[in-house]
Design a protein around this motif. Structure first.
Motif, PDB file in Angstrom:
ATOM      1  N   ARG A  48      -1.532 111.392  20.023  1.00  0.00           N
ATOM      2  CA  ARG A  48      -0.629 110.854  19.002  1.00  0.00           C
ATOM      3  C   ARG A  48       0.820 110.757  19.446  1.00  0.00           C
ATOM      4  NH1 ARG A  48      -2.889 113.881  13.676  1.00  0.00           N
ATOM      5  NH2 ARG A  48      -4.780 112.650  13.484  1.00  0.00           N
ATOM      6  N   ASP A  49       1.404 111.906  19.760  1.00  0.00           N
ATOM      7  CA  ASP A  49       2.845 111.882  20.029  1.00  0.00           C
ATOM      8  C   ASP A  49       3.204 112.030  21.506  1.00  0.00           C
ATOM      9  OD1 ASP A  49       2.174 114.521  20.333  1.00  0.00           O
ATOM     10  OD2 ASP A  49       3.541 115.288  18.806  1.00  0.00           O
ATOM     11  N   LYS A  50       2.199 112.048  22.355  1.00  0.00           N
ATOM     12  CA  LYS A  50       2.400 112.114  23.807  1.00  0.00           C
ATOM     13  C   LYS A  50       3.171 113.358  24.249  1.00  0.00           C
ATOM     14  CE  LYS A  50       0.484 108.057  24.371  1.00  0.00           C
ATOM     15  NZ  LYS A  50      -0.886 108.081  23.997  1.00  0.00           N
ATOM     16  N   ALA A  51       3.120 114.424  23.453  1.00  0.00           N
ATOM     17  CA  ALA A  51       3.735 115.693  23.838  1.00  0.00           C
ATOM     18  C   ALA A  51       2.756 116.431  24.744  1.00  0.00           C
ATOM     19  CB  ALA A  51       4.036 116.529  22.597  1.00  0.00           C
TER      20      ALA A  51
END
Length: 147
Positions: A48-51
Protein backbone atom coordinates in the motif's frame (compact mmCIF):
# COMPACT_ATOMS: atom_id res chain seq x y z
CA UNK A 1 18.18 1.12 -2.68
CA UNK A 2 15.42 -0.50 -4.67
CA UNK A 3 11.98 -1.09 -3.15
CA UNK A 4 10.23 -4.40 -3.80
CA UNK A 5 6.73 -5.46 -2.84
CA UNK A 6 6.16 -9.01 -1.63
CA UNK A 7 4.97 -10.04 -5.09
CA UNK A 8 8.02 -8.52 -6.79
CA UNK A 9 10.34 -10.05 -4.19
CA UNK A 10 8.74 -13.47 -4.64
CA UNK A 11 9.11 -13.22 -8.45
CA UNK A 12 12.76 -12.22 -8.11
CA UNK A 13 13.42 -15.20 -5.86
CA UNK A 14 11.70 -17.58 -8.31
CA UNK A 15 13.72 -16.28 -11.26
CA UNK A 16 17.03 -16.34 -9.38
CA UNK A 17 17.29 -12.57 -9.13
CA UNK A 18 18.10 -12.56 -5.40
CA UNK A 19 21.67 -13.49 -4.44
CA UNK A 20 21.49 -13.08 -0.66
CA UNK A 21 19.09 -11.92 2.04
CA UNK A 22 19.79 -10.10 5.29
CA UNK A 23 17.32 -9.53 8.11
CA UNK A 24 18.52 -6.20 9.44
CA UNK A 25 17.38 -4.90 12.80
CA UNK A 26 16.52 -1.28 13.52
CA UNK A 27 15.05 -0.53 16.90
CA UNK A 28 12.57 -3.24 17.79
CA UNK A 29 11.90 -4.48 14.25
CA UNK A 30 13.62 -6.46 11.51
CA UNK A 31 13.61 -5.52 7.83
CA UNK A 32 14.29 -7.74 4.82
CA UNK A 33 17.18 -6.51 2.65
CA UNK A 34 18.44 -8.37 -0.39
CA UNK A 35 21.32 -8.24 -2.80
CA UNK A 36 20.12 -8.64 -6.39
CA UNK A 37 21.86 -10.09 -9.44
CA UNK A 38 22.26 -6.55 -10.78
CA UNK A 39 24.46 -5.76 -7.80
CA UNK A 40 22.07 -3.35 -6.12
CA UNK A 41 20.29 -3.65 -2.80
CA UNK A 42 16.56 -4.10 -2.40
CA UNK A 43 14.28 -3.75 0.59
CA UNK A 44 10.95 -5.49 1.06
CA UNK A 45 8.16 -2.87 1.30
CA UNK A 46 4.44 -2.93 1.97
CA UNK A 47 2.17 -2.95 -1.04
CA UNK A 48 0.00 0.00 0.00
CA UNK A 49 2.30 2.74 1.18
CA UNK A 50 5.66 1.35 0.03
CA UNK A 51 7.10 1.68 3.56
CA UNK A 52 9.73 -0.87 4.55
CA UNK A 53 7.94 -3.96 5.80
CA UNK A 54 8.83 -4.50 9.44
CA UNK A 55 8.73 -7.68 11.49
CA UNK A 56 8.55 -7.39 15.26
CA UNK A 57 8.88 -11.17 15.44
CA UNK A 58 12.00 -12.54 13.74
CA UNK A 59 10.30 -15.94 13.47
CA UNK A 60 7.57 -14.52 11.22
CA UNK A 61 10.18 -13.02 8.91
CA UNK A 62 11.99 -16.36 8.71
CA UNK A 63 8.73 -18.20 7.98
CA UNK A 64 7.99 -15.80 5.12
CA UNK A 65 11.46 -16.28 3.65
CA UNK A 66 11.22 -20.05 3.94
CA UNK A 67 7.82 -19.98 2.22
CA UNK A 68 9.46 -18.18 -0.71
CA UNK A 69 12.23 -20.79 -0.86
CA UNK A 70 14.95 -18.77 0.86
CA UNK A 71 16.64 -21.14 3.28
CA UNK A 72 19.81 -19.15 3.90
CA UNK A 73 19.68 -15.65 5.37
CA UNK A 74 22.02 -13.44 7.35
CA UNK A 75 20.83 -11.71 10.53
CA UNK A 76 22.24 -8.30 11.42
CA UNK A 77 21.12 -7.56 14.99
CA UNK A 78 23.64 -4.80 15.78
CA UNK A 79 20.95 -2.11 16.00
CA UNK A 80 18.31 -4.35 17.61
CA UNK A 81 16.56 -2.93 20.67
CA UNK A 82 13.67 -5.25 21.65
CA UNK A 83 12.37 -2.84 24.29
CA UNK A 84 11.84 -0.20 21.62
CA UNK A 85 9.63 -2.55 19.64
CA UNK A 86 7.08 -2.80 22.45
CA UNK A 87 6.68 0.98 22.68
CA UNK A 88 6.36 1.35 18.89
CA UNK A 89 3.65 -1.28 18.57
CA UNK A 90 0.46 0.41 17.37
CA UNK A 91 -2.59 0.13 19.58
CA UNK A 92 -5.51 -1.83 18.18
CA UNK A 93 -8.73 -0.30 19.53
CA UNK A 94 -10.73 -2.29 16.97
CA UNK A 95 -9.39 -5.57 18.37
CA UNK A 96 -9.96 -4.40 21.94
CA UNK A 97 -13.60 -3.59 21.15
CA UNK A 98 -14.05 -6.93 19.40
CA UNK A 99 -12.61 -8.78 22.40
CA UNK A 100 -14.95 -6.89 24.76
CA UNK A 101 -17.94 -7.90 22.63
CA UNK A 102 -16.75 -11.50 22.55
CA UNK A 103 -16.25 -11.59 26.32
CA UNK A 104 -19.70 -10.04 26.88
CA UNK A 105 -21.28 -12.64 24.58
CA UNK A 106 -19.53 -15.47 26.42
CA UNK A 107 -20.69 -14.09 29.78
CA UNK A 108 -24.27 -13.75 28.53
CA UNK A 109 -24.22 -17.28 27.12
CA UNK A 110 -22.99 -18.62 30.48
CA UNK A 111 -25.71 -16.71 32.34
CA UNK A 112 -28.41 -17.92 29.91
CA UNK A 113 -27.33 -21.55 30.24
CA UNK A 114 -27.38 -21.23 34.04
CA UNK A 115 -30.91 -19.81 33.90
CA UNK A 116 -32.10 -22.66 31.67
CA UNK A 117 -30.54 -25.20 34.04
CA UNK A 118 -32.25 -23.57 37.03
CA UNK A 119 -35.58 -23.70 35.19
CA UNK A 120 -35.13 -27.36 34.26
CA UNK A 121 -34.23 -28.29 37.84
CA UNK A 122 -37.35 -26.49 39.10
CA UNK A 123 -39.54 -28.45 36.67
CA UNK A 124 -37.95 -31.74 37.72
CA UNK A 125 -38.61 -30.97 41.38
CA UNK A 126 -42.21 -30.03 40.62
CA UNK A 127 -41.84 -26.43 41.75
CA UNK A 128 -42.98 -24.95 38.47
CA UNK A 129 -45.29 -25.83 35.64
CA UNK A 130 -44.54 -25.93 32.00
CA UNK A 131 -45.70 -22.90 30.02
CA UNK A 132 -48.27 -24.81 27.97
CA UNK A 133 -49.86 -26.20 31.18
CA UNK A 134 -50.04 -22.70 32.63
CA UNK A 135 -51.65 -21.24 29.52
CA UNK A 136 -54.15 -24.09 29.28
CA UNK A 137 -55.22 -23.43 32.87
CA UNK A 138 -55.39 -19.71 32.17
CA UNK A 139 -57.65 -20.29 29.16
CA UNK A 140 -59.98 -22.45 31.27
CA UNK A 141 -60.07 -19.79 33.99
CA UNK A 142 -60.81 -17.04 31.48
CA UNK A 143 -63.55 -19.13 29.85
CA UNK A 144 -65.26 -19.48 33.24
CA UNK A 145 -65.44 -15.70 33.73
CA UNK A 146 -68.77 -14.07 32.97
CA UNK A 147 -69.00 -11.81 30.06
Amino acid sequence: MREMTLEQFRSSVETGGILSVTLKAEGGAFYVNAETCKGDEAVLVTTRDKAPRSFADLRKAMLLLREMGILDARIDAKAWNPEQGESERPSRPDRAAAMKRTNAAVAHDKWFREQVEIGLKSVRKGRTRLANEFFNELEVSLADLPG
